[in-house]
Scaffold this active site. Sequence first.
Site, PDB file in Angstrom:
ATOM      1  CG  HIS A   1      -9.056  -1.468   7.065  1.00 16.37           C
ATOM      2  ND1 HIS A   1      -8.572  -0.960   5.880  1.00 16.37           N
ATOM      3  CD2 HIS A   1      -9.022  -2.823   6.934  1.00 16.37           C
ATOM      4  CE1 HIS A   1      -8.266  -1.958   5.067  1.00 16.37           C
ATOM      5  NE2 HIS A   1      -8.533  -3.097   5.670  1.00 16.37           N
ATOM      6  CG  HIS A   2      -3.467   2.036   5.956  1.00 18.59           C
ATOM      7  ND1 HIS A   2      -3.513   3.404   5.778  1.00 18.59           N
ATOM      8  CD2 HIS A   2      -2.153   1.719   6.056  1.00 18.59           C
ATOM      9  CE1 HIS A   2      -2.283   3.891   5.780  1.00 18.59           C
ATOM     10  NE2 HIS A   2      -1.432   2.896   5.952  1.00 18.59           N
ATOM     11  CB  ALA A   3      -9.920   1.599   3.980  1.00 16.46           C
TER      12      ALA A   3
ATOM     13  CG  ASN B   1      -5.072   6.151   3.164  1.00 15.31           C
ATOM     14  OD1 ASN B   1      -4.190   5.894   3.967  1.00 15.31           O
ATOM     15  ND2 ASN B   1      -6.276   5.583   3.214  1.00 15.31           N
TER      16      ASN B   1
END
Length: 468
Positions: free
Chosen positions: A155-157, A316
Amino acid sequence: MRETVCGTLGDAASDAFGSAMSRLSLLDATFLLVDSEVSPKHVGALQVFELPASADENFVARLYHRLREMPPSAPFDRKLKMHRFGLPEWVPEPEPDWDYHLRHMALPAPGAQNELADLVAGLHSKPLDRDRPLWRVYLIESLAGRRFAVYIKIHHAYGDGMTIGYWLNRWLATSARAGLRDALWSPPPPAEPAAPALFGSLPATLVPELYKLVTGQVKRALGLSASRMPVPFAAPRTPFNTQVTADRAFATLDLDLAAMKTLGRKHDATVNDVLLTVTDIALHRYLREHDRKTDQPLVAQMPISLRRDGDGLGGNQVTMALVELASGRTRSPLKRLERIHAACRDVKSEYRALSPEATTLYIAVLELLAQAGESLHLTDQMPPLGNVLVSNIPGPQRTVFLDGARLVGAYPVSTFAPGLVINLTAYSYAGRLCCGLLGAKQAIPDIDRLAELMDQALGELQCAGGET
Protein backbone atom coordinates in the site's frame (compact mmCIF):
# COMPACT_ATOMS: atom_id res chain seq x y z
CA MET A 1 29.51 -10.84 3.92
CA ARG A 2 26.51 -10.77 1.61
CA GLU A 3 26.60 -8.06 -1.03
CA THR A 4 23.36 -6.11 -1.32
CA VAL A 5 22.16 -3.51 -3.76
CA CYS A 6 21.31 -0.73 -1.34
CA GLY A 7 22.94 -1.82 1.91
CA THR A 8 24.09 1.66 2.86
CA LEU A 9 20.51 2.95 2.91
CA GLY A 10 19.06 0.17 5.00
CA ASP A 11 19.27 1.79 8.42
CA ALA A 12 16.95 4.59 7.37
CA ALA A 13 14.36 2.49 5.57
CA SER A 14 12.09 1.85 8.56
CA ASP A 15 12.42 5.24 10.26
CA ALA A 16 8.72 6.02 10.10
CA PHE A 17 7.83 2.71 11.77
CA GLY A 18 10.45 2.47 14.51
CA SER A 19 8.14 2.73 17.52
CA ALA A 20 5.65 0.06 18.55
CA MET A 21 2.85 2.41 17.56
CA SER A 22 3.30 5.34 15.16
CA ARG A 23 0.83 7.80 13.72
CA LEU A 24 0.67 8.22 9.95
CA SER A 25 1.62 11.53 8.45
CA LEU A 26 -1.12 13.51 6.74
CA LEU A 27 0.34 12.66 3.32
CA ASP A 28 0.54 8.92 4.14
CA ALA A 29 -3.04 8.93 5.42
CA THR A 30 -4.24 10.64 2.23
CA PHE A 31 -3.53 7.46 0.28
CA LEU A 32 -5.96 5.65 2.60
CA LEU A 33 -8.54 8.42 2.31
CA VAL A 34 -8.67 8.18 -1.49
CA ASP A 35 -8.50 4.37 -1.53
CA SER A 36 -11.50 2.64 -3.12
CA GLU A 37 -12.61 -0.75 -4.41
CA VAL A 38 -12.29 0.38 -8.03
CA SER A 39 -9.10 2.43 -7.53
CA PRO A 40 -7.03 0.90 -4.73
CA LYS A 41 -3.88 2.83 -3.83
CA HIS A 42 -1.38 0.00 -3.61
CA VAL A 43 1.72 -0.09 -5.77
CA GLY A 44 4.16 -2.84 -6.54
CA ALA A 45 6.43 -4.55 -8.98
CA LEU A 46 6.86 -7.59 -11.17
CA GLN A 47 10.35 -9.07 -10.83
CA VAL A 48 11.24 -11.76 -13.39
CA PHE A 49 14.10 -14.17 -12.65
CA GLU A 50 16.02 -16.77 -14.62
CA LEU A 51 16.59 -20.04 -12.77
CA PRO A 52 20.22 -20.94 -12.00
CA ALA A 53 21.70 -23.52 -14.37
CA SER A 54 21.86 -26.06 -11.54
CA ALA A 55 18.29 -25.51 -10.33
CA ASP A 56 15.81 -28.38 -10.40
CA GLU A 57 12.01 -28.24 -10.74
CA ASN A 58 11.55 -27.68 -6.99
CA PHE A 59 13.61 -24.47 -6.79
CA VAL A 60 10.62 -22.11 -6.44
CA ALA A 61 8.80 -24.43 -4.00
CA ARG A 62 11.86 -24.54 -1.75
CA LEU A 63 12.22 -20.75 -1.99
CA TYR A 64 8.58 -20.38 -0.97
CA HIS A 65 8.98 -22.54 2.14
CA ARG A 66 12.22 -20.83 3.17
CA LEU A 67 10.62 -17.40 2.85
CA ARG A 68 7.75 -18.43 5.12
CA GLU A 69 10.31 -18.96 7.88
CA MET A 70 11.51 -15.34 7.70
CA PRO A 71 9.43 -13.14 10.03
CA PRO A 72 8.44 -9.65 8.90
CA SER A 73 9.79 -6.51 10.52
CA ALA A 74 8.65 -2.90 10.37
CA PRO A 75 6.72 -1.77 8.44
CA PHE A 76 5.63 -5.19 7.17
CA ASP A 77 4.62 -6.31 10.67
CA ARG A 78 2.33 -3.27 11.10
CA LYS A 79 -1.37 -2.94 10.42
CA LEU A 80 -3.76 -0.04 10.67
CA LYS A 81 -5.59 1.16 13.74
CA MET A 82 -8.27 3.60 12.68
CA HIS A 83 -9.61 6.38 14.92
CA ARG A 84 -12.92 8.18 14.82
CA PHE A 85 -11.02 11.45 15.03
CA GLY A 86 -7.42 12.13 14.07
CA LEU A 87 -4.96 10.26 11.90
CA PRO A 88 -4.74 6.45 11.91
CA GLU A 89 -1.81 4.64 13.50
CA TRP A 90 0.42 1.69 12.65
CA VAL A 91 0.22 -1.02 15.33
CA PRO A 92 2.09 -4.35 15.55
CA GLU A 93 0.65 -7.54 14.05
CA PRO A 94 2.20 -10.30 16.18
CA GLU A 95 1.43 -13.27 13.94
CA PRO A 96 1.49 -12.97 10.14
CA ASP A 97 -1.02 -14.99 8.13
CA TRP A 98 1.37 -16.53 5.60
CA ASP A 99 -1.46 -18.07 3.60
CA TYR A 100 -2.53 -14.48 2.86
CA HIS A 101 0.78 -12.64 2.60
CA LEU A 102 2.83 -15.16 0.59
CA ARG A 103 1.29 -17.18 -2.22
CA HIS A 104 2.78 -19.79 -4.55
CA MET A 105 1.17 -20.28 -7.97
CA ALA A 106 2.01 -21.35 -11.50
CA LEU A 107 0.95 -20.47 -15.02
CA PRO A 108 0.16 -23.29 -17.46
CA ALA A 109 3.60 -24.12 -18.88
CA PRO A 110 5.20 -22.58 -20.77
CA GLY A 111 3.83 -19.28 -19.49
CA ALA A 112 4.28 -16.41 -21.95
CA GLN A 113 4.98 -12.78 -20.97
CA ASN A 114 1.49 -11.65 -22.02
CA GLU A 115 -0.08 -14.39 -19.87
CA LEU A 116 2.03 -13.25 -16.93
CA ALA A 117 0.95 -9.64 -17.54
CA ASP A 118 -2.72 -10.68 -17.58
CA LEU A 119 -2.29 -12.57 -14.29
CA VAL A 120 -0.60 -9.59 -12.66
CA ALA A 121 -3.35 -7.26 -13.93
CA GLY A 122 -5.96 -9.44 -12.25
CA LEU A 123 -4.03 -9.68 -8.98
CA HIS A 124 -3.33 -5.95 -8.94
CA SER A 125 -7.01 -5.06 -9.35
CA LYS A 126 -7.92 -6.51 -5.94
CA PRO A 127 -7.68 -4.25 -2.85
CA LEU A 128 -5.57 -5.22 0.15
CA ASP A 129 -7.28 -6.36 3.37
CA ARG A 130 -7.16 -3.45 5.84
CA ASP A 131 -7.44 -5.81 8.81
CA ARG A 132 -3.95 -7.14 8.01
CA PRO A 133 -0.57 -5.60 7.19
CA LEU A 134 -0.99 -4.00 3.78
CA TRP A 135 1.19 -6.16 1.52
CA ARG A 136 1.15 -9.42 -0.46
CA VAL A 137 3.80 -11.35 -2.38
CA TYR A 138 3.21 -13.98 -5.10
CA LEU A 139 5.78 -16.47 -6.40
CA ILE A 140 4.78 -17.46 -9.94
CA GLU A 141 6.53 -20.32 -11.73
CA SER A 142 6.36 -22.25 -15.02
CA LEU A 143 7.33 -19.28 -17.18
CA ALA A 144 8.93 -19.86 -20.56
CA GLY A 145 12.73 -19.86 -20.74
CA ARG A 146 13.30 -21.41 -17.29
CA ARG A 147 11.98 -18.34 -15.54
CA PHE A 148 9.82 -17.50 -12.57
CA ALA A 149 8.40 -14.23 -11.29
CA VAL A 150 7.74 -12.44 -8.03
CA TYR A 151 4.83 -10.02 -7.97
CA ILE A 152 4.66 -7.71 -4.95
CA LYS A 153 2.02 -5.20 -3.94
CA ILE A 154 2.37 -2.76 -1.05
CA HIS A 155 0.00 0.00 0.00
CA HIS A 156 1.17 3.50 -0.90
CA ALA A 157 0.53 4.56 2.72
CA TYR A 158 3.72 2.66 3.67
CA GLY A 159 5.95 4.77 1.47
CA ASP A 160 6.67 6.52 -1.82
CA GLY A 161 8.55 5.23 -4.85
CA MET A 162 12.00 5.77 -3.35
CA THR A 163 11.12 3.85 -0.19
CA ILE A 164 9.35 1.00 -1.97
CA GLY A 165 12.13 0.82 -4.56
CA TYR A 166 14.60 0.30 -1.73
CA TRP A 167 12.54 -2.54 -0.25
CA LEU A 168 12.26 -4.20 -3.65
CA ASN A 169 16.05 -4.08 -4.06
CA ARG A 170 17.38 -4.94 -0.68
CA TRP A 171 16.71 -8.69 -0.74
CA LEU A 172 18.70 -9.01 -3.96
CA ALA A 173 22.45 -9.70 -4.07
CA THR A 174 25.15 -8.56 -6.48
CA SER A 175 26.64 -12.06 -6.59
CA ALA A 176 25.10 -15.23 -8.01
CA ARG A 177 26.88 -17.17 -5.27
CA ALA A 178 25.12 -15.32 -2.46
CA GLY A 179 22.37 -17.33 -0.83
CA LEU A 180 19.05 -16.11 0.52
CA ARG A 181 19.66 -14.26 3.79
CA ASP A 182 16.71 -11.89 4.07
CA ALA A 183 13.18 -11.51 2.77
CA LEU A 184 11.73 -8.42 1.15
CA TRP A 185 9.53 -7.98 4.25
CA SER A 186 12.49 -8.06 6.68
CA PRO A 187 14.21 -4.66 6.34
CA PRO A 188 16.79 -3.83 9.04
CA PRO A 189 15.73 -1.94 12.19
CA PRO A 190 15.77 1.87 12.19
CA ALA A 191 18.89 3.70 13.30
CA GLU A 192 17.82 7.32 12.84
CA PRO A 193 14.81 9.38 13.90
CA ALA A 194 12.08 9.73 11.34
CA ALA A 195 12.16 12.68 8.98
CA PRO A 196 9.64 15.38 9.97
CA ALA A 197 6.19 14.83 8.55
CA LEU A 198 5.08 17.29 5.92
CA PHE A 199 2.93 20.08 7.35
CA GLY A 200 4.38 19.50 10.82
CA SER A 201 5.34 23.19 10.96
CA LEU A 202 4.33 25.49 8.13
CA PRO A 203 6.83 28.07 6.84
CA ALA A 204 5.99 31.76 7.18
CA THR A 205 6.36 32.10 3.39
CA LEU A 206 3.56 29.62 2.67
CA VAL A 207 0.75 32.14 2.01
CA PRO A 208 2.86 34.45 -0.22
CA GLU A 209 4.14 31.43 -2.15
CA LEU A 210 0.62 30.10 -2.74
CA TYR A 211 -0.53 33.57 -3.78
CA LYS A 212 2.33 33.73 -6.29
CA LEU A 213 1.41 30.28 -7.67
CA VAL A 214 -2.27 31.11 -8.07
CA THR A 215 -1.70 34.54 -9.65
CA GLY A 216 0.80 32.96 -12.04
CA GLN A 217 -1.83 30.45 -13.12
CA VAL A 218 -4.39 33.23 -13.65
CA LYS A 219 -1.91 35.13 -15.85
CA ARG A 220 -1.22 31.99 -17.89
CA ALA A 221 -4.94 31.34 -18.30
CA LEU A 222 -5.36 34.90 -19.62
CA GLY A 223 -2.38 34.58 -21.95
CA LEU A 224 -0.36 37.17 -19.99
CA SER A 225 2.59 34.91 -19.19
CA ALA A 226 5.17 33.13 -21.35
CA SER A 227 5.75 30.40 -18.76
CA ARG A 228 5.33 26.81 -19.94
CA MET A 229 3.65 25.73 -16.69
CA PRO A 230 0.23 24.32 -17.66
CA VAL A 231 -2.97 25.78 -16.29
CA PRO A 232 -4.68 23.20 -14.02
CA PHE A 233 -7.73 21.42 -15.43
CA ALA A 234 -7.00 22.59 -18.97
CA ALA A 235 -5.71 19.30 -20.42
CA PRO A 236 -7.57 17.90 -23.46
CA ARG A 237 -10.12 15.17 -22.87
CA THR A 238 -8.87 11.75 -24.00
CA PRO A 239 -9.81 8.09 -23.48
CA PHE A 240 -7.30 8.19 -20.60
CA ASN A 241 -9.65 10.55 -18.73
CA THR A 242 -12.72 8.53 -17.95
CA GLN A 243 -14.46 7.19 -14.87
CA VAL A 244 -12.26 4.52 -13.34
CA THR A 245 -13.37 0.87 -13.27
CA ALA A 246 -11.98 -2.04 -11.28
CA ASP A 247 -10.58 -4.11 -14.15
CA ARG A 248 -6.91 -3.67 -15.10
CA ALA A 249 -4.71 -4.15 -18.15
CA PHE A 250 -0.93 -4.39 -17.79
CA ALA A 251 1.97 -4.47 -20.21
CA THR A 252 5.76 -4.42 -19.92
CA LEU A 253 8.40 -2.80 -22.08
CA ASP A 254 12.22 -2.63 -22.06
CA LEU A 255 13.86 0.51 -23.43
CA ASP A 256 17.59 0.93 -24.10
CA LEU A 257 18.81 3.17 -21.29
CA ALA A 258 22.21 3.78 -22.89
CA ALA A 259 20.53 5.02 -26.08
CA MET A 260 18.31 7.35 -24.04
CA LYS A 261 21.31 8.74 -22.17
CA THR A 262 23.14 9.31 -25.46
CA LEU A 263 20.14 11.18 -26.88
CA GLY A 264 19.91 13.25 -23.73
CA ARG A 265 23.58 14.25 -23.78
CA LYS A 266 23.47 15.10 -27.49
CA HIS A 267 20.41 17.32 -27.15
CA ASP A 268 21.01 18.80 -23.68
CA ALA A 269 18.14 16.80 -22.21
CA THR A 270 17.67 14.32 -19.38
CA VAL A 271 16.64 10.67 -19.57
CA ASN A 272 13.33 11.75 -18.09
CA ASP A 273 12.86 14.28 -20.93
CA VAL A 274 13.49 11.47 -23.43
CA LEU A 275 11.04 9.17 -21.62
CA LEU A 276 8.35 11.86 -21.67
CA THR A 277 9.00 12.45 -25.39
CA VAL A 278 8.74 8.74 -26.21
CA THR A 279 5.53 8.55 -24.19
CA ASP A 280 4.10 11.66 -25.87
CA ILE A 281 4.80 10.36 -29.39
CA ALA A 282 3.22 7.01 -28.54
CA LEU A 283 0.13 8.52 -26.89
CA HIS A 284 -0.62 10.82 -29.84
CA ARG A 285 -0.17 7.93 -32.27
CA TYR A 286 -2.42 5.72 -30.13
CA LEU A 287 -5.10 8.42 -30.12
CA ARG A 288 -4.88 8.76 -33.92
CA GLU A 289 -5.24 4.99 -34.34
CA HIS A 290 -8.42 5.14 -32.25
CA ASP A 291 -9.83 8.20 -34.07
CA ARG A 292 -9.42 10.38 -30.96
CA LYS A 293 -6.53 12.56 -32.06
CA THR A 294 -5.98 15.99 -30.55
CA ASP A 295 -3.73 18.85 -31.61
CA GLN A 296 -3.67 20.18 -28.05
CA PRO A 297 -0.58 19.31 -26.00
CA LEU A 298 -1.16 16.48 -23.56
CA VAL A 299 -0.36 17.10 -19.88
CA ALA A 300 1.75 14.66 -17.85
CA GLN A 301 1.56 14.37 -14.09
CA MET A 302 5.07 13.70 -12.82
CA PRO A 303 5.97 12.81 -9.20
CA ILE A 304 8.83 14.81 -7.67
CA SER A 305 10.70 13.68 -4.57
CA LEU A 306 10.89 16.18 -1.70
CA ARG A 307 13.60 14.31 0.18
CA ARG A 308 16.46 16.42 1.39
CA ASP A 309 19.96 15.25 2.34
CA GLY A 310 19.71 13.30 5.58
CA ASP A 311 16.03 12.44 5.26
CA GLY A 312 15.18 8.82 5.97
CA LEU A 313 13.31 6.58 3.57
CA GLY A 314 10.14 5.98 5.59
CA GLY A 315 6.74 7.25 4.52
CA ASN A 316 5.81 9.53 1.61
CA GLN A 317 7.81 12.64 0.78
CA VAL A 318 6.66 13.39 -2.73
CA THR A 319 4.64 15.95 -4.65
CA MET A 320 3.39 16.14 -8.22
CA ALA A 321 4.24 18.45 -11.11
CA LEU A 322 2.13 19.14 -14.18
CA VAL A 323 4.17 19.17 -17.40
CA GLU A 324 2.71 20.31 -20.71
CA LEU A 325 4.02 18.08 -23.50
CA ALA A 326 4.19 18.87 -27.22
CA SER A 327 1.41 19.75 -29.63
CA GLY A 328 -0.18 17.01 -31.68
CA ARG A 329 0.84 19.00 -34.75
CA THR A 330 4.55 18.64 -33.92
CA ARG A 331 5.84 16.08 -36.41
CA SER A 332 9.59 16.27 -35.74
CA PRO A 333 10.61 13.96 -32.85
CA LEU A 334 13.55 16.26 -32.03
CA LYS A 335 11.33 19.34 -31.96
CA ARG A 336 9.06 17.43 -29.59
CA LEU A 337 12.04 16.59 -27.35
CA GLU A 338 13.16 20.23 -27.41
CA ARG A 339 9.66 21.41 -26.44
CA ILE A 340 9.32 18.92 -23.60
CA HIS A 341 12.82 19.64 -22.27
CA ALA A 342 11.97 23.36 -22.10
CA ALA A 343 8.69 22.62 -20.30
CA CYS A 344 10.43 20.41 -17.72
CA ARG A 345 13.09 23.07 -17.21
CA ASP A 346 10.44 25.71 -16.49
CA VAL A 347 8.60 23.44 -14.05
CA LYS A 348 11.78 22.62 -12.15
CA SER A 349 12.75 26.29 -12.01
CA GLU A 350 9.37 27.30 -10.62
CA TYR A 351 9.31 24.49 -8.05
CA ARG A 352 12.84 25.26 -6.83
CA ALA A 353 11.70 28.76 -5.91
CA LEU A 354 9.00 27.36 -3.61
CA SER A 355 9.04 25.48 -0.32
CA PRO A 356 8.10 21.77 -0.34
CA GLU A 357 5.06 22.61 1.81
CA ALA A 358 3.76 25.13 -0.73
CA THR A 359 4.12 22.83 -3.74
CA THR A 360 2.65 19.88 -1.84
CA LEU A 361 -0.34 21.82 -0.57
CA TYR A 362 -0.98 23.33 -4.01
CA ILE A 363 -0.92 19.94 -5.75
CA ALA A 364 -2.89 18.31 -2.92
CA VAL A 365 -5.75 20.76 -3.46
CA LEU A 366 -5.76 20.04 -7.21
CA GLU A 367 -5.65 16.27 -6.64
CA LEU A 368 -8.46 16.44 -4.08
CA LEU A 369 -10.62 18.36 -6.55
CA ALA A 370 -9.95 15.66 -9.15
CA GLN A 371 -10.62 12.98 -6.52
CA ALA A 372 -13.94 14.61 -5.59
CA GLY A 373 -14.97 14.45 -9.24
CA GLU A 374 -13.98 10.78 -9.43
CA SER A 375 -15.79 9.91 -6.17
CA LEU A 376 -18.94 11.65 -7.40
CA HIS A 377 -18.65 9.89 -10.79
CA LEU A 378 -18.13 13.21 -12.54
CA THR A 379 -14.80 12.40 -14.21
CA ASP A 380 -16.43 12.27 -17.64
CA GLN A 381 -17.82 15.78 -17.13
CA MET A 382 -14.91 17.50 -15.35
CA PRO A 383 -12.03 19.03 -17.32
CA PRO A 384 -8.96 16.80 -16.88
CA LEU A 385 -6.10 17.79 -14.59
CA GLY A 386 -3.71 15.68 -16.69
CA ASN A 387 -3.67 12.92 -19.30
CA VAL A 388 -1.02 10.48 -18.09
CA LEU A 389 1.08 9.90 -14.97
CA VAL A 390 4.74 9.24 -15.79
CA SER A 391 7.22 8.28 -13.09
CA ASN A 392 10.87 7.22 -13.24
CA ILE A 393 12.53 5.35 -10.35
CA PRO A 394 16.30 4.70 -10.24
CA GLY A 395 17.44 1.13 -9.74
CA PRO A 396 20.69 -0.86 -9.69
CA GLN A 397 22.85 -0.80 -12.80
CA ARG A 398 24.61 -4.04 -11.89
CA THR A 399 23.00 -7.43 -12.46
CA VAL A 400 21.44 -8.71 -9.24
CA PHE A 401 20.28 -12.12 -8.01
CA LEU A 402 17.75 -13.78 -5.72
CA ASP A 403 19.20 -16.93 -4.18
CA GLY A 404 21.35 -17.37 -7.30
CA ALA A 405 18.53 -16.64 -9.77
CA ARG A 406 19.36 -13.71 -12.08
CA LEU A 407 16.94 -10.80 -12.22
CA VAL A 408 16.14 -10.31 -15.91
CA GLY A 409 13.46 -7.61 -15.58
CA ALA A 410 11.80 -5.46 -12.92
CA TYR A 411 8.57 -3.74 -13.93
CA PRO A 412 6.67 -1.31 -11.68
CA VAL A 413 2.94 -1.86 -11.26
CA SER A 414 1.55 1.39 -9.94
CA THR A 415 -1.79 3.06 -9.28
CA PHE A 416 -3.99 5.73 -10.87
CA ALA A 417 -4.09 9.42 -10.07
CA PRO A 418 -7.63 10.80 -9.68
CA GLY A 419 -9.29 11.36 -13.04
CA LEU A 420 -6.80 9.14 -14.87
CA VAL A 421 -6.95 5.50 -15.97
CA ILE A 422 -3.34 5.15 -17.14
CA ASN A 423 0.02 5.04 -15.38
CA LEU A 424 3.50 4.58 -16.82
CA THR A 425 6.25 3.94 -14.31
CA ALA A 426 9.82 3.16 -15.37
CA TYR A 427 12.60 1.52 -13.38
CA SER A 428 16.24 1.59 -14.48
CA TYR A 429 18.07 -1.72 -14.21
CA ALA A 430 21.32 -3.01 -15.73
CA GLY A 431 21.34 -0.74 -18.78
CA ARG A 432 17.61 -0.84 -19.48
CA LEU A 433 14.55 1.16 -18.56
CA CYS A 434 11.96 -1.41 -17.50
CA CYS A 435 8.52 0.12 -18.02
CA GLY A 436 5.26 -1.02 -16.48
CA LEU A 437 2.12 0.29 -18.21
CA LEU A 438 -1.10 0.03 -16.20
CA GLY A 439 -4.52 0.95 -17.51
CA ALA A 440 -8.19 0.42 -16.81
CA LYS A 441 -9.02 -2.45 -19.17
CA GLN A 442 -12.43 -1.08 -20.11
CA ALA A 443 -10.85 2.18 -21.32
CA ILE A 444 -7.53 0.82 -22.68
CA PRO A 445 -8.03 -2.85 -23.59
CA ASP A 446 -4.99 -2.89 -25.91
CA ILE A 447 -2.36 -1.40 -23.61
CA ASP A 448 0.24 -3.72 -25.14
CA ARG A 449 -0.20 -1.71 -28.36
CA LEU A 450 0.80 1.43 -26.47
CA ALA A 451 3.96 -0.38 -25.34
CA GLU A 452 4.75 -1.24 -28.97
CA LEU A 453 4.27 2.40 -29.98
CA MET A 454 6.68 3.55 -27.27
CA ASP A 455 9.32 1.15 -28.56
CA GLN A 456 8.82 2.48 -32.09
CA ALA A 457 8.95 6.07 -30.82
CA LEU A 458 12.39 5.57 -29.28
CA GLY A 459 13.66 4.16 -32.58
CA GLU A 460 12.30 7.17 -34.47
CA LEU A 461 13.89 9.56 -31.98
CA GLN A 462 17.24 7.79 -32.39
CA CYS A 463 17.04 7.98 -36.17
CA ALA A 464 16.09 11.65 -36.08
CA GLY A 465 18.98 12.33 -33.73
CA GLY A 466 21.49 10.55 -35.94
CA GLU A 467 21.84 7.58 -33.58
CA THR A 468 22.01 4.02 -34.84
